[in-house]
Design an enzyme around this catalytic site. Sequence first.
Site, PDB file in Angstrom:
ATOM      1  N   ASP A 249      45.404  33.568  44.399  1.00 47.40           N
ATOM      2  CA  ASP A 249      44.465  34.002  45.422  1.00 47.40           C
ATOM      3  C   ASP A 249      44.689  35.508  45.588  1.00 47.40           C
ATOM      4  OD1 ASP A 249      42.555  34.241  47.329  1.00 47.40           O
ATOM      5  OD2 ASP A 249      43.297  32.655  48.631  1.00 47.40           O
ATOM      6  N   TRP A 250      43.688  36.165  46.155  1.00 49.15           N
ATOM      7  CA  TRP A 250      43.690  37.646  46.158  1.00 49.15           C
ATOM      8  C   TRP A 250      44.887  38.200  46.952  1.00 49.15           C
ATOM      9  CZ3 TRP A 250      41.004  35.895  42.736  1.00 49.15           C
ATOM     10  CH2 TRP A 250      40.047  36.607  42.020  1.00 49.15           C
TER      11      TRP A 250
END
Length: 828
Positions: A249-250
């Site tokens: 995930d970012w």
Amino acid sequence: MEAQRTGRTRRGGAAVAETHEARAAREAVVEAALAALDLDAKTRLLAGQDMWSLPALPEIGLTSLVMSDGPIGVRGRHWTADDPSVALPSPTALAAAWDPGLAHRAGALLAQEARRKGVHVLLAPTVNLHRSPLGGRHFEAYSEDPYLTGRIGAGYVAGVQSGGVGTTVKHFVANDAETERFTVNNLISQRALRELYLAPFEAIVQQARPWGVMTAYNTVNGTTMTEHRRLVNDVLRGEWGFDGFNVSDWTAARSTVGAVEGGLDVAMPGPKTVYGKALARAVREGEVTEAHVDSAVRNVLRLAARVGVLAGAEPVVARAELPPPVDGTALAREIARRSFVLVRNEGAALPLKPRTTVALSGAAARDARVLGGGSATVFPARTVSPLDGLTAVLPEGALTYTVGADPNTELGVADQGFTLRAICRDTADRVLATVPVPDGQIKWMGSDLPEGVTHDTLHSVELTGTFTPRATGPHTFGITGIGAFTLTVDGTAYYDDVQRPVEDDPFISFFGAPEPRAVVELAADRPVEVSLRHTVAQPVGIPLRVVGFTLAHQVPRRDPDELIAEAVAAARAADTAVVVVATTERVESEGYDRTDLRLPGRQDDLVHAVAAANPNTVVIVNSGSPVELPWREEVAAVLLGWFPGQEAGAALADVLTGTHEPGGRLPTTWGPLAAAPVSRVLPENGELPYTEGVFIGYRAWERAGRTPSYPFGHGLGYTDWTYDDIKADSSSVTVRVTNSGARHGREVVQLYLAPTAHDPERPSRWLAGFAGVEAGPGESVEVRIELPRRSFEIWDETANRWAVVKGSYEIQAGRSIADRRLATTINV
Ligand code: BGC
């Protein structure tokens, strides 16, 4: 596992079929490409080059892989309204249609959108579970039930990939709430992990063979998910045979060695990540083997080959085999009306009678909330509000509109009445570029900057133009963003200072509430000049260069009692009152959880008052996940509309006028927070124990012996059904139903499996299968539904494997978990 209706089968969650030869040929290209890369190129490929893409490696004929959110549209590389995308209804809505075939069609449309925008991988679907109703991001996930989630997710993934575009099933695993989302340590028993939280991922991997997975921010049982070797390497890849790529995930990747050894292939976004140079150094210094890097690169190259960006490799879907073009507007409208859940319809209040007059009220009737907040945001080219939709179909003079109550107490993005441009300047105040912008929102990430501008030359951005008010009175202007701002309205500077971060989640500077900075008395129709100038500063905690801020605005507020009185007067004068109530961006969004389930503002007061004035009151609930409905017994009908996507009002008009029936069934139990058996989302000392084990959603409501407002699976159409006959063996069930009403309809036949002997460690029943059937008035339909073997199994924590629990089970067929019509018993 796909249910079969007599005479017709439907594409659901099956993966794109491929021959063994095609796969082997692709693997050979991947291996050759891998062998041709040196360590620096390999480690570069594993790190984002910017917010959304991986670097090209021309030496092996690899072009840049582009990813984009997801899940209701394809935002593309720009986070602003100048790159529109079709906006489908929220994932909760898609799940409410209980139709993997429809999810497949949604996926195929999204692949088409992705291809149009040069996107190769869609960052979706979200298949975390609705554990607590307070989860801020529930609108973006499907259900509280792992089986339903898996079926819808598999349909969606198979649909996207049938269009040659990859998916990342997210967020692996147990990202079920937002509070302390980067660090929370969710403590979950192996049994609950397997039977609930991992189950949809497992089903999707097995049925739809996704080309990607996104690992979550959170920690599970002490290990952060981007380093969770056990769950990623052993379970996901080892046990389930996942062969896609695994992207963080970012900003979730936290360490170089831990991540690569934990099975993380790609660290996003870039350019600053734990991979790239740091990974090459770790290999050279002997901290990690190159074999780990190779496995990750192989996974990325396989993805590249599948989507057709690696020279020499045949993509899984050749251009000539792409599915036929999909009409996005029509599909958005169809999904919306098939997702609406009619939970109450006293005296057949709906559909509306011909020639009825309608008093419509609610702020969301005019400005529909079509989608939820955060990274799931896309920018549709148009939205149809309920007011637009009803105006289009009701005869002239049959419709009145009043605001009634406006829950939007905060400022929104400046759009209505604003004509704006962005002027980019350098340190010497020379203009570098001037670009028109569709609204007051600037979100330029990485290299996504106006022509002629670079992060090194850009010093300030001025959003400026005219504003023509619709109403006379005090207009409020505000700012979202971090750094120095000067706000000028009609020649007066109202704010000239620095805004500082209030939360440590850097995304809150994008998604957070705007600060009101000026209240200006303005006259309707008299244009004024506005300007918001921002000195660019890099936000802390974001690994790439970002320019992001918003000019926000709010129209003059009116007296809430007066608004309600106006709506009541209109309701009294009409045959039917339709009230649209809604949550706001501050209630349902990525980045934070909810604190209660109440409708914001004076909306409950509005419904009580309108219902007292007109017995034919119909309430439309415009929210992505459950809200409390304290007036539900006072009104004639309640229709849950979710976040209905861009065609909101058109679909609503279809359903209210009865050209189509509302097709949804609840994918999640709706009830008041005080009665919800599982609600805690607040970690203590960084830990959130899932003490309820396997009892979430309806499993928990039933164990607690509590009756919710509306049970899982509930939803009325415009016809009626009788359940006539059930036959079963241990692998399939056949149910016959008859449409006993007066019009054609669709029924979702639901199967629940209930062990006959009470076992306190198992729920009293659970969803084991379902199928949609259609029939005309008086017509009977027989449907055969396969029973997955998994339905009879539990995760045996001692033996560390699935085990069938032998014994006798009642198979119950019905219209919801609470409305079971037929049962039969089998022994396994
Ligand atoms: C979200 C992801 C999303 C990513 C990129 C994260 O904050 O959790 O779901 O795909 O951002 O926008």
